[in-house]
Each structure stands twice: as C-alpha cells, then as structure tokens.
Scaffold this motif. Structure first.
Motif, short mmCIF file in Angstrom:
data_model
loop_
_atom_site.label_atom_id
_atom_site.label_comp_id
_atom_site.label_asym_id
_atom_site.label_seq_id
_atom_site.Cartn_x
_atom_site.Cartn_y
_atom_site.Cartn_z
N LEU A 158 -1.16 0.56 -12.23
CA LEU A 158 0.25 1.07 -12.08
C LEU A 158 0.33 0.01 -12.53
CD1 LEU A 158 0.46 2.70 -9.36
CD2 LEU A 158 0.70 3.92 -11.19
N PRO A 159 1.62 -0.13 -13.27
CA PRO A 159 2.22 -1.46 -13.56
C PRO A 159 2.27 -2.83 -12.14
CG PRO A 159 3.78 0.13 -14.67
CD PRO A 159 2.60 0.74 -13.39
N HIS A 160 2.59 -2.40 -11.05
CA HIS A 160 3.13 -3.56 -10.55
C HIS A 160 1.91 -2.93 -9.39
CE1 HIS A 160 6.10 -4.77 -12.64
NE2 HIS A 160 6.78 -4.10 -12.57
N PRO A 161 2.17 -3.66 -8.06
CA PRO A 161 1.32 -3.63 -6.82
C PRO A 161 1.94 -2.21 -6.51
CG PRO A 161 2.06 -6.05 -6.97
CD PRO A 161 2.59 -5.41 -7.38
N ARG A 162 0.83 -1.43 -5.13
CA ARG A 162 1.40 -0.28 -4.57
C ARG A 162 1.78 -1.21 -2.98
NH1 ARG A 162 -2.68 3.66 -3.98
NH2 ARG A 162 -1.22 4.78 -2.63
N PRO A 163 2.88 -0.36 -2.85
CA PRO A 163 3.39 -0.93 -1.72
C PRO A 163 2.97 -0.60 -0.92
CG PRO A 163 5.14 0.95 -2.36
CD PRO A 163 3.50 1.19 -3.34
N PRO A 164 2.93 -1.93 0.74
CA PRO A 164 1.39 -1.20 1.31
C PRO A 164 1.85 -0.34 2.62
CG PRO A 164 2.95 -3.61 1.80
CD PRO A 164 3.29 -3.02 0.61
N ARG A 165 1.75 0.53 2.54
CA ARG A 165 2.07 2.09 3.33
C ARG A 165 1.29 1.79 4.50
NH1 ARG A 165 7.35 3.27 2.15
NH2 ARG A 165 7.90 3.63 -0.18
N GLU A 166 -0.58 1.69 4.01
CA GLU A 166 -0.81 1.64 5.17
C GLU A 166 -0.77 0.52 6.34
OE1 GLU A 166 -5.07 2.11 4.68
OE2 GLU A 166 -4.56 3.79 3.32
N ILE A 168 2.00 -0.57 6.67
CA ILE A 168 3.44 -0.77 7.35
C ILE A 168 3.96 0.80 8.08
CG2 ILE A 168 5.69 0.36 6.85
CD1 ILE A 168 5.29 -0.60 4.03
N GLY A 169 2.80 1.12 8.05
CA GLY A 169 2.71 2.74 9.02
C GLY A 169 2.08 1.91 10.68
N ALA A 170 0.91 1.56 10.57
CA ALA A 170 0.63 0.32 11.07
C ALA A 170 1.40 -0.50 12.08
CB ALA A 170 -0.98 -0.66 11.24
N LEU A 171 2.61 -0.91 11.37
CA LEU A 171 3.53 -1.67 12.36
C LEU A 171 4.20 -1.29 13.01
CD1 LEU A 171 4.70 -4.91 12.32
CD2 LEU A 171 5.77 -4.11 9.98
N VAL A 172 4.60 0.36 12.40
CA VAL A 172 5.41 0.70 12.48
C VAL A 172 5.16 1.53 14.56
CG1 VAL A 172 6.80 3.40 12.97
CG2 VAL A 172 6.90 1.96 11.34
N ARG A 173 3.75 1.98 13.74
CA ARG A 173 3.14 2.61 15.63
C ARG A 173 2.94 1.36 16.02
NH1 ARG A 173 0.19 4.66 11.14
NH2 ARG A 173 -1.77 3.01 11.89
N ALA A 253 7.74 -9.54 5.40
CA ALA A 253 6.42 -10.62 5.40
C ALA A 253 5.17 -9.84 5.02
CB ALA A 253 6.15 -10.96 6.52
N LEU A 254 4.78 -8.28 5.12
CA LEU A 254 4.25 -7.02 4.57
C LEU A 254 4.51 -7.10 3.02
CD1 LEU A 254 3.80 -4.32 6.97
CD2 LEU A 254 1.47 -6.42 5.83
N LEU A 255 5.89 -7.11 2.61
CA LEU A 255 6.23 -6.95 1.14
C LEU A 255 6.21 -8.26 0.62
CD1 LEU A 255 9.00 -4.63 1.97
CD2 LEU A 255 7.23 -3.61 1.26
N ASP A 256 6.67 -9.42 0.98
CA ASP A 256 6.16 -10.41 0.36
C ASP A 256 5.17 -10.56 0.17
OD1 ASP A 256 9.15 -10.78 0.16
OD2 ASP A 256 8.85 -12.12 1.94
N GLY A 257 4.30 -10.27 1.30
CA GLY A 257 2.86 -11.18 0.43
C GLY A 257 1.95 -9.50 0.10
#
Length: 277
Positions: A158-166, A168-173, A253-257
């Motif tokens: 993909l042209p850019h990184p994928r969002p860190p969805r896993e 993010i899910g861990a942060l929600v939990r 912070a997750l998104l910035d990283g």
C-alpha cells in the motif's frame, strides 16, 4: 439485537455522532449508480433509511428520490445528519427520532427501504415484519453489507502504512476490558447476528438479488483513524469516563509512531447490496 441476547439502550453510540462522518469512509458513488440502475430510480419515490446514523447513506441516495426519511434512535446522530444535509444543500430529507421497532409509526409507504450497518442492532424479526407491511407495492428492501470504519488484512503493498489496528484494539481492551462493550452492556461472545437472510425470508421477503462493488484502497489521515475508533459502539467516548484523556493520548501516540507524516492506507472490503422484494 434482542433476538441475539442483548437489549438496546440509548447510550450505544453516546458521543460518537461528531466522529462518525470523519471516521467512516464515505460510501462510493458507484453504490448509488448501481442501485439507480437496478431499481430504476429516477428522482421519484420515497426512501426510508432505517438506522440512518448521521446520514452517510441517506444523503448519497437522496438525489434518487422525491422524498427521503432517515430514522434513528440516537438524537445526536440525527442532528449530525441534519448538519451534513445543510452542508450538502440537500433539503428534502426528514430526520425522525424513532427506534426501528416503532415502525411503521406514522410514515408514508416507502418505495425503497435501506439498512446499512444497522440491522444487527435491532429486534430483527419485529423490524423486518414491520417494514414488509409498510413497503409500497413493487418496492424493495436493500441490505447494505459493508465495513467503512477500517480496512481488511492484506498482503498488498500500500502507498502508506496501515493503521495499527491490533495495537489500537489492545489499547481499548486495556481501558475497557476484554468483553466488547455496547452501551451499558456487552455484546454476547458469539458477536452480533449475521443470519439476516433467514430473518428477511421469515418476514415474507423474496430474494436476494446481489449487487457487488469491488474492494478499494483509500488514503486516510491520523485524525480520520482516531475518529474511526470513537465512531464504534465498543469505543464510544462515554465508555472511557475519566480515562478518556489518557486513552486519547495513547491513541495519538500509537498513530504518530505508526506513521510520522500522519498518512495511512487501508484496503476496504467490497460492498454487497442485497435486494429483497
């Protein structure tokens, strides 16, 4: 979703309305084009969008009808829909604060009824039966099968990184626990129900006829990804209570990283339009 062991309550999407138009990827114009062709929509007739939220689908389809009604149980979502309608200069949509289970209420018979990422939250047999009785002769029900808040796993470059969805899910939990929150309760371990074909047939509908729209790659900003999280019932802002500021700092912070320039790419799954008569 009372037929699946969970009961609706008004906090399901509390605080999510302003994040929804930012965090959810818009439905493609091709969706309206395919429906217009399949159902011979030409600016006449009446649309009823059930569980319309802030009008993501309602406003896309509005030019195809003379009258449009969006129904939702969340007043804030309807207010956001009205704002989006004013921004788009769409003046022929009526927004009604109703639970789907209250249909047909006092509404005129629709020629097309749509459910887009909403049917699973309802008492589905009750709602399907009500819609069947109120649908105008020759009308159609359209079930929109789509995911617009996040992309699917892919090995494509993909042209850019994928969002860190896993992550993010861990942060929600970490903040809310392992059980998937939904308003004041939790979603059953089995998840939301997905056997809508059986429900529609039991209500007397015939079909479905499927229209398929292809998967697509979209570019998203960090702010759009952040909003996509808060657009979810399982991460609605009110759920975090006093921890919201801490959670939000961790999310940023997750998104910035993951992408220092704040740009992401996601591969959205295809959309299935199921047409019932």
């Amino acid at each position: 979703m009372s037929d699946g062991g969970w009961s609706w309550d008004p906090t399901l999407y509390a605080g999510s309305a302003p994040f929804y138009p930012v965090g959810r990827v818009p439905y493609p114009a091709a969706l309206a084009e395919r429906l217009a062709e399949a159902l011979h929509l030409d600016g006449h007739g009446r649309l009823l969008d059930v569980g319309c939220g802030p009008g993501s689908l309602t406003l896309l389809l509005a030019p195809l009808f003379a009258e449009v009604v969006g129904v939702d149980a969340d007043a804030d979502m309807l207010a956001e829909g009205a704002r989006q309608a004013r921004r788009a200069a769409v003046g022929h949509v009526t927004w009604r604060h109703l639970r789907a289970e209250e249909l047909p209420a006092d509404l005129a018979p629709p020629t097309v009824v749509t459910f887009a990422q909403s049917f699973h939250w309802m008492d589905r047999p009750t709602v399907a039966a009500a819609v069947r009785t109120m649908l105008a002769p020759g009308g159609a029900l359209v079930h929109v099968g789509a995911t617009t808040h996040e992309g699917m796993p892919t090995d494509d470059v993909l042209p850019h990184p994928r969002p860190p969805r896993e992550a993010i899910g861990a942060l929600v939990r970490h903040h809310l626990g392992d059980a998937r929150r939904a308003g004041r309760s939790v979603v059953p371990a089995s998840g939301t129900p997905g056997d809508e074909d059986d429900v529609y047939r039991a209500a007397g509908f015939r079909g479905p006829r499927h229209l398929e729209l292809p998967a697509r790659t979209v570019e998203r900003t960090a702010e759009e990804i952040r909003a996509s999280v808060y657009s979810l019932s399982r991460a609605a802002p009110h759920l975090f209570g006093a921890d919201l500021e801490e959670f939000d700092a961790g999310l940023r912070a997750l998104l910035d990283g993951a992408s220092p320039d704040g740009r992401f790419s996601e591969r959205l799954c295809g959309i299935t339009l199921s047409l019932w008569r």
